[in-house]
Scaffold this motif. Structure first.
Motif, PDB file in Angstrom:
ATOM      1  N   MET A   1       0.857  -1.207   0.000  1.00 39.10           N
ATOM      2  CA  MET A   1       0.000   0.000   0.000  1.00 39.10           C
ATOM      3  C   MET A   1       0.873   1.231   0.000  1.00 39.10           C
ATOM      4  SD  MET A   1      -3.223   0.637   0.118  1.00 39.10           S
ATOM      5  CE  MET A   1      -4.216   2.099   0.245  1.00 39.10           C
ATOM      6  N   GLU A   2       0.681   2.085  -0.993  1.00 42.84           N
ATOM      7  CA  GLU A   2       1.541   3.289  -1.074  1.00 42.84           C
ATOM      8  C   GLU A   2       1.191   4.267   0.020  1.00 42.84           C
ATOM      9  OE1 GLU A   2       1.814   3.341  -5.832  1.00 42.84           O
ATOM     10  OE2 GLU A   2       1.682   5.289  -4.868  1.00 42.84           O
ATOM     11  N   GLU A   3       2.205   4.910   0.539  1.00 36.32           N
ATOM     12  CA  GLU A   3       1.978   5.947   1.545  1.00 36.32           C
ATOM     13  C   GLU A   3       1.571   7.228   0.862  1.00 36.32           C
ATOM     14  OE1 GLU A   3       5.147   4.926   5.049  1.00 36.32           O
ATOM     15  OE2 GLU A   3       5.070   6.957   4.237  1.00 36.32           O
ATOM     16  N   THR A   4       0.736   8.011   1.525  1.00 32.36           N
ATOM     17  CA  THR A   4       0.402   9.313   0.957  1.00 32.36           C
ATOM     18  C   THR A   4       1.631  10.199   1.028  1.00 32.36           C
ATOM     19  OG1 THR A   4      -1.809   9.017   1.841  1.00 32.36           O
ATOM     20  CG2 THR A   4      -1.224  11.212   1.083  1.00 32.36           C
ATOM     21  N   PRO A   5       1.999  10.827  -0.079  1.00 28.64           N
ATOM     22  CA  PRO A   5       3.210  11.658  -0.080  1.00 28.64           C
ATOM     23  C   PRO A   5       3.030  12.900   0.784  1.00 28.64           C
ATOM     24  CG  PRO A   5       2.028  11.852  -2.156  1.00 28.64           C
ATOM     25  CD  PRO A   5       1.342  10.787  -1.382  1.00 28.64           C
ATOM     26  N   ILE A   6       4.109  13.274   1.458  1.00 26.55           N
ATOM     27  CA  ILE A   6       4.088  14.476   2.291  1.00 26.55           C
ATOM     28  C   ILE A   6       4.335  15.686   1.408  1.00 26.55           C
ATOM     29  CG2 ILE A   6       5.181  15.621   4.267  1.00 26.55           C
ATOM     30  CD1 ILE A   6       3.845  13.030   5.043  1.00 26.55           C
ATOM     31  N   SER A   7       3.577  16.735   1.624  1.00 25.43           N
ATOM     32  CA  SER A   7       3.781  17.981   0.880  1.00 25.43           C
ATOM     33  C   SER A   7       4.868  18.778   1.588  1.00 25.43           C
ATOM     34  CB  SER A   7       2.471  18.787   0.853  1.00 25.43           C
ATOM     35  OG  SER A   7       1.397  17.958   0.470  1.00 25.43           O
ATOM     36  N   ARG A   8       6.011  18.907   0.921  1.00 24.85           N
ATOM     37  CA  ARG A   8       7.153  19.586   1.541  1.00 24.85           C
ATOM     38  C   ARG A   8       6.775  20.970   2.035  1.00 24.85           C
ATOM     39  NH1 ARG A   8       9.866  23.578   0.758  1.00 24.85           N
ATOM     40  NH2 ARG A   8       8.709  24.019  -1.172  1.00 24.85           N
ATOM     41  N   GLY A   9       7.088  21.230   3.316  1.00 26.88           N
ATOM     42  CA  GLY A   9       6.906  22.582   3.837  1.00 26.88           C
ATOM     43  C   GLY A   9       5.473  22.962   4.181  1.00 26.88           C
ATOM     44  N   PHE A  10       4.531  22.025   4.091  1.00 22.93           N
ATOM     45  CA  PHE A  10       3.149  22.370   4.418  1.00 22.93           C
ATOM     46  C   PHE A  10       2.905  22.211   5.897  1.00 22.93           C
ATOM     47  CE2 PHE A  10      -1.218  23.105   4.303  1.00 22.93           C
ATOM     48  CZ  PHE A  10      -1.942  22.026   4.779  1.00 22.93           C
ATOM     49  N   ARG A  11       2.401  23.299   6.499  1.00 23.73           N
ATOM     50  CA  ARG A  11       2.094  23.247   7.923  1.00 23.73           C
ATOM     51  C   ARG A  11       0.610  23.529   8.091  1.00 23.73           C
ATOM     52  NH1 ARG A  11       6.246  25.122   7.158  1.00 23.73           N
ATOM     53  NH2 ARG A  11       8.196  24.216   7.845  1.00 23.73           N
ATOM     54  N   PRO A  12      -0.083  22.711   8.852  1.00 22.60           N
ATOM     55  CA  PRO A  12      -1.505  22.999   9.059  1.00 22.60           C
ATOM     56  C   PRO A  12      -1.681  24.337   9.782  1.00 22.60           C
ATOM     57  CG  PRO A  12      -0.831  20.998  10.255  1.00 22.60           C
ATOM     58  CD  PRO A  12       0.375  21.535   9.598  1.00 22.60           C
ATOM     59  N   LYS A  13      -2.688  25.068   9.348  1.00 21.94           N
ATOM     60  CA  LYS A  13      -2.960  26.376   9.970  1.00 21.94           C
ATOM     61  C   LYS A  13      -3.461  26.175  11.384  1.00 21.94           C
ATOM     62  CE  LYS A  13      -6.487  29.218   8.784  1.00 21.94           C
ATOM     63  NZ  LYS A  13      -7.072  30.467   9.231  1.00 21.94           N
ATOM     64  N   ARG A  14      -4.269  25.145  11.525  1.00 29.91           N
ATOM     65  CA  ARG A  14      -4.855  24.929  12.836  1.00 29.91           C
ATOM     66  C   ARG A  14      -4.177  23.758  13.506  1.00 29.91           C
ATOM     67  NH1 ARG A  14      -8.917  24.185   8.916  1.00 29.91           N
ATOM     68  NH2 ARG A  14      -9.924  26.156   8.461  1.00 29.91           N
ATOM     69  N   GLN A  15      -3.854  23.912  14.736  1.00 25.49           N
ATOM     70  CA  GLN A  15      -3.311  22.785  15.479  1.00 25.49           C
ATOM     71  C   GLN A  15      -4.411  22.272  16.386  1.00 25.49           C
ATOM     72  OE1 GLN A  15      -0.364  21.651  14.885  1.00 25.49           O
ATOM     73  NE2 GLN A  15       0.429  23.316  13.636  1.00 25.49           N
ATOM     74  N   GLU A  16      -4.572  20.993  16.436  1.00 24.03           N
ATOM     75  CA  GLU A  16      -5.580  20.445  17.339  1.00 24.03           C
ATOM     76  C   GLU A  16      -5.180  20.759  18.765  1.00 24.03           C
ATOM     77  OE1 GLU A  16      -7.739  16.668  15.738  1.00 24.03           O
ATOM     78  OE2 GLU A  16      -7.133  16.292  17.797  1.00 24.03           O
ATOM     79  N   GLN A  17      -6.102  21.310  19.507  1.00 24.85           N
ATOM     80  CA  GLN A  17      -5.797  21.722  20.875  1.00 24.85           C
ATOM     81  C   GLN A  17      -5.768  20.522  21.805  1.00 24.85           C
ATOM     82  OE1 GLN A  17      -5.648  25.048  22.125  1.00 24.85           O
ATOM     83  NE2 GLN A  17      -5.575  25.763  20.010  1.00 24.85           N
ATOM     84  N   THR A  18      -4.829  20.534  22.740  1.00 24.23           N
ATOM     85  CA  THR A  18      -4.883  19.536  23.818  1.00 24.23           C
ATOM     86  C   THR A  18      -6.109  19.874  24.640  1.00 24.23           C
ATOM     87  OG1 THR A  18      -2.520  19.910  23.935  1.00 24.23           O
ATOM     88  CG2 THR A  18      -3.463  18.440  25.586  1.00 24.23           C
ATOM     89  N   PRO A  19      -6.963  18.920  24.908  1.00 30.43           N
ATOM     90  CA  PRO A  19      -8.166  19.254  25.657  1.00 30.43           C
ATOM     91  C   PRO A  19      -7.834  19.972  26.973  1.00 30.43           C
ATOM     92  CG  PRO A  19      -8.313  17.030  24.828  1.00 30.43           C
ATOM     93  CD  PRO A  19      -6.930  17.522  24.499  1.00 30.43           C
ATOM     94  N   THR A  20      -8.491  21.088  27.159  1.00 33.65           N
ATOM     95  CA  THR A  20      -8.356  21.807  28.428  1.00 33.65           C
ATOM     96  C   THR A  20      -9.742  21.862  29.031  1.00 33.65           C
ATOM     97  OG1 THR A  20      -8.919  23.931  27.471  1.00 33.65           O
ATOM     98  CG2 THR A  20      -6.612  23.254  27.364  1.00 33.65           C
ATOM     99  N   ASP A  21      -9.877  22.556  30.097  1.00 37.12           N
ATOM    100  CA  ASP A  21     -11.222  22.615  30.660  1.00 37.12           C
ATOM    101  C   ASP A  21     -12.139  23.518  29.836  1.00 37.12           C
ATOM    102  OD1 ASP A  21     -10.419  24.862  33.454  1.00 37.12           O
ATOM    103  OD2 ASP A  21     -10.022  24.957  31.307  1.00 37.12           O
ATOM    104  N   ARG A  22     -11.590  24.174  28.829  1.00 33.63           N
ATOM    105  CA  ARG A  22     -12.441  25.029  28.002  1.00 33.63           C
ATOM    106  C   ARG A  22     -12.615  24.540  26.575  1.00 33.63           C
ATOM    107  NH1 ARG A  22     -11.493  31.303  28.716  1.00 33.63           N
ATOM    108  NH2 ARG A  22     -13.494  31.298  27.622  1.00 33.63           N
TER     109      ARG A  22
END
Lengths: 262, 206, 105
Positions: B1-22
């Motif tokens: 099964m081929e791996e999905t290629p990584i897009s060089r230099g692409f950074r997600p705009k949103r980072q998933e937040q570590t759950p906090t109390d909010r």
């Protein structure tokens, strides 16, 4: 069936029951062209490409190192006659994908894409009758594929492009459009600058309105094929005006770019 | 099964937040206010606007805009969470609480355990009354101190911020009490019937 | 002014893609008849709403909801009670692009 060979003999198979066009493939960035201060065209070589029709689009998918994926659709700006696929991308300030494509992507990088997608918003020179294109901002992209196709063949069917941009600096493909008009008496381009106009500007100032449409149009009796593309509000406003001007709604094809934009 | 290629230099705009109390699990915080609608934005004149509480065939109460504005107003600051994964913190809303609506129609408690909120554009959403009383729900008319913009549900929207935000129906026009629960627009299309963001109840079966 | 989506996307196509995964034929070329007002229109011409939660297609004449769809982890839901019928073009069509233009074969 695809017969590989030079683009002039390419067989474009639009067989909707085949899901080949929905499979992801890798394309290589062969060139990056600066169109305006916020727009670039990416020229891509997709070796598995099976051809497309002017007006169709592709899906692009980016994958970050942590596995996060983002996917967007972009109209194909190149005609089927060209060997390289061209995507014209406008940098949206708050965007996630477009800043990457415009600011980061370089020649030699690879991009995942699939397509072509969409059989509705398509025009080919085989279609008879005048061609009327109305573009708002980056909505020019699929319409440019149609004009380039018309230019490559060449077809001299009467064609009119109305193109609304914020300012002179925002007109994409300006030189190319000037050149096309220069060599083709049957092509008219009517630009409208909505926010800023140079002092000596003799073109239309402000948005394309009912009067502008009526002043330059192909009359309804000529049954032009009409394609409108741009931000949603632009497309809906123009379509409404065209219906008021007695154009048959089924002759008006629309493609909306996002809920806001421009 | 081929791996999905990584897009060089692409950074997600949103980072998933570590759950906090909010921030509930799977959400990211945004300073935007994204617009999601099941139909075109209606442009409602307040002079034409009415809002009603209904039980079966009877009208428990009906208000014109002027009458609604004259009702007791409450302002709350709260966080909101959309099922499409964005969360917006410290949003301020003003409107009439569900408790005050019940008082206005002379009820000390709700006549049925569930409601269906009916909104412009044939949008509906169902909410248990227990999730509306005790200050948990209101019909809001102001956001950030200003009248709610049409695209965000103005002139009035339901606000139930402790549930996924699709339950805070935009352009609410009437609230109908129901003896038995019925599924609304998204709830009948595979989304979760209740929608607790802290339990990630996004889809039916979650 | 309130902000909204953070990137440019082909609005209609995001929703249409959801539907396209279901149908063998090109859904954008199909004709759909509204159950409420009986108007017939091309699916490709319809404004789509509801993304990214799902796809909601409404009649251009009376705004009646024609099709609703949502992709969930447990399957793709499709509800079409607002549509009287859908008419698809024939499944197979090929185009040949040669030096002299397009021929349909």
């Amino acid at each position: 069936m695809v017969i590989p060979g030079n683009s002039r003999d390419m067989t474009v198979t639009d067989a909707p029951s085949s899901s080949k066009r929905l499979e992801w493939q890798l394309a290589e960035v062969r060139d990056v062209v600066i169109e305006t201060y916020r727009v670039k065209s990416l020229l891509l070589l997709a070796s598995g490409w099976q051809g497309h029709l002017p007006g169709q689009h592709i899906d692009v998918r980016l994958t970050a190192e942590n596995g996060y994926q983002a996917q967007r659709s972009y109209s194909i700006a190149s005609p089927p006659e060209d060997d390289l696929l061209s995507l014209t991308v406008e940098r949206v300030d708050d965007g996630e994908v477009s800043p990457y494509l415009v600011d980061e992507l370089r020649v030699g990088d690879r991009l995942e894409l699939r397509g072509p997608i969409g059989g509705y918003f398509v025009w080919t020179a085989e279609k008879s009758g005048p061609l009327w294109l109305i573009a708002g901002g980056s909505g020019i992209t699929p319409l440019m594929a149609m004009l380039r196709h018309r230019d490559r063949l060449p077809s001299r069917a009467p064609a009119l492009l109305m193109y609304s941009s914020r300012s002179l600096e925002d007109i994409i493909y300006r030189d190319e459009l000037d050149a096309m008009v220069g060599r083709d008496a049957n092509l008219r381009v009517v630009p409208a600058l909505t926010r800023q106009q140079p002092k000596a500007w003799t073109g239309h100032r402000g948005r394309i309105d009912r009067a502008t449409l009526a002043a330059h149009c192909f009359p309804p009796a000529q049954s032009p094929a009409i394609y409108v593309c741009g931000p949603t509000t632009f497309v809906e406003s123009i379509s409404g005006l065209l219906v008021e001007l007695d154009y048959d709604p089924s002759s008006i094809k629309t493609e909306r770019f996002g809920p806001s934009g421009g | 099964m081929e791996e999905t290629p990584i897009s060089r230099g692409f950074r997600p705009k949103r980072q998933e937040q570590t759950p906090t109390d909010r921030v509930p699990p799977g959400q990211y915080v945004t300073t935007d206010f994204p617009v999601l609608s099941a139909g075109p934005t209606p442009h409602i004149k307040v002079t034409d606007w009415t809002f009603a509480l209904q039980l079966g065939g009877s009208l428990l109460g009906k208000w014109s805009w002027a009458q609604f504005e004259a009702l007791p107003q409450t302002t709350i600051k709260t966080d909101i969470h959309c099922v499409t994964k964005w969360s917006k913190l410290d949003t301020t809303w003003q409107g009439v609480t569900f408790d005050d609506l019940l008082k206005e129609v002379g009820l000390s408690e709700a006549p049925a355990p569930y409601v269906m909120a009916h909104c412009d554009g044939a949008y509906t959403t169902n909410v248990p009354v227990a999730d509306l009383v005790g200050g948990r729900g209101m019909v809001a008319t102001r956001y950030g101190g200003l009248p709610i913009a049409p695209a965000h549900g103005g002139p009035a929207r339901l606000l139930v911020p402790h549930l996924y935000f699709w339950k805070s129906g935009k352009w609410v026009r009437r609230i109908r009490f129901m003896q038995k629960d019925e599924r609304g627009f998204w709830e009948s299309l595979g989304y979760h019937n209740y929608g607790d963001p802290w339990k990630q109840q996004r889809y039916d079966g979650d | 002014m309130a902000n909204n989506v953070s990137d440019l996307a082909l609005d209609g196509n995001t929703a249409v893609r959801l539907l396209q995964d279901l149908f063998a034929a090109d859904i954008t070329l199909a004709q759909i008849r509204c159950e409420a007002c009986n108007a017939a229109q091309g699916v490709g011409s319809l404004a789509t709403y509801g993304t990214p939660m799902g796809a909601v297609l409404r009649c251009s004449c009376c705004a009646n909801i024609l099709i609703r769809a949502a992709q969930t982890p447990r399957g793709l839901w499709l509800e079409m009670t607002g549509a009287r019928c859908l008419k698809f073009q024939s499944l197979h069509a090929s185009f040949k692009l040669g030096a002299s233009g397009l021929k349909i074969c």
